[in-house]
Motif scaffolding. Structure first.
Motif, PDB file in Angstrom:
ATOM      1  N   UNK A  51      25.341   7.260  13.870  1.00 56.86           N
ATOM      2  CA  UNK A  51      23.903   7.752  12.718  1.00 56.86           C
ATOM      3  C   UNK A  51      24.616   7.583  11.577  1.00 56.86           C
ATOM      4  N   UNK A  52      26.349   7.176  11.262  1.00 64.95           N
ATOM      5  CA  UNK A  52      26.363   7.004   9.768  1.00 64.95           C
ATOM      6  C   UNK A  52      26.224   5.523   9.540  1.00 64.95           C
ATOM      7  N   UNK A  53      26.806   5.036  10.660  1.00 64.02           N
ATOM      8  CA  UNK A  53      26.244   3.641  10.552  1.00 64.02           C
ATOM      9  C   UNK A  53      25.182   3.373   9.615  1.00 64.02           C
ATOM     10  N   UNK A  54      24.273   4.176  10.750  1.00 63.22           N
ATOM     11  CA  UNK A  54      22.331   3.845   9.828  1.00 63.22           C
ATOM     12  C   UNK A  54      22.395   3.954   9.091  1.00 63.22           C
ATOM     13  N   UNK A  55      22.748   5.317   8.214  1.00 65.08           N
ATOM     14  CA  UNK A  55      22.818   5.492   6.934  1.00 65.08           C
ATOM     15  C   UNK A  55      23.085   4.090   5.913  1.00 65.08           C
TER      16      UNK A  55
END
Length: 211
Positions: free
Chosen positions: A16-20
């Motif tokens: 999810x952080x990578x998506x951000x």
């Protein structure tokens, strides 16, 4: 018997952080919403809200992820076989410049939290911690260069480190705000030359301070 699926929560937070970070690199901080991150990651908003309770928590997660990625890169640079101390120092400092999507996202999210850190203790602590780790890596490279006689051993390694980190950090932040600076560091070997100039300048200034 149905065996329940084991969920790796750390891996999911990382995804999810990578998506951000991907959204920030492509569209900027303002593009980060719960719905947009859910679409980018392929997870539902319900899953997203389970791990991050707010947009601010999403951005903080991205900041921490950016710091972890940068830390892994630092270590890889320091452990690179065949690279001399000054080359490692150049690569470490150049790794901050926003010349690809990963570094662009990192610089944007750090700029956001730099501003927030001026007024909020949690953000300030996160940024201060990252800067301390960055200085530690740069200092390691500076000391190695001193041992090899490339940087004068008479210079204060801490002074050289602080000045070099401040100069390259300022260059990175200016590059995402001013197209002139971005163009200047994006052409040919301009980034390497900027870093080399910063190394020379900081060593000269540190020498002047010590006299």
């Amino acid at each position: 018997m149905i065996v329940p699926k084991i969920v790796d929560h750390d891996e999911r937070r990382q995804t999810l952080a990578d998506a951000v970070l991907a959204l920030i690199a492509r569209e900027g901080i303002s593009a980060v919403t719960t719905r947009a991150v859910a679409e980018e990651s392929g997870w539902s908003t319900g899953v997203l809200n389970h791990y991050f309770g707010s947009r601010h928590e999403l951005l903080l997660g991205a900041l921490r992820r950016a710091g972890d990625i940068q830390g892994e890169l630092y270590r890889a640079i320091l452990e690179e076989d065949g690279a001399g101390p000054i080359e490692k120092l150049r690569n470490i400092t150049a790794s901050i410049l926003p010349l690809d999507e990963r570094r662009l996202a990192m610089t944007r999210v750090f700029l956001f939290f730099y501003a927030e850190g001026a007024a909020e203790d949690t953000a300030r602590g996160e940024i201060a911690g990252f800067l301390a780790r960055w200085r530690g890596v740069v200092r390691e490279a500076v000391v190695a260069a001193q041992r090899e006689g490339i940087v004068s051993a008479d210079l204060d390694a801490d002074a050289v480190t602080i000045a070099l980190v401040a100069l390259t950090d300022g260059l990175a932040l200016q590059a995402i705000l001013d197209p002139v600076v971005m163009e200047a560091i994006s052409t040919g070997d301009a980034a390497a030359r900027c870093v080399d100039a910063a190394v020379r300048r900081t060593t000269e200034e540190a020498g002047a301070v010590g006299t």
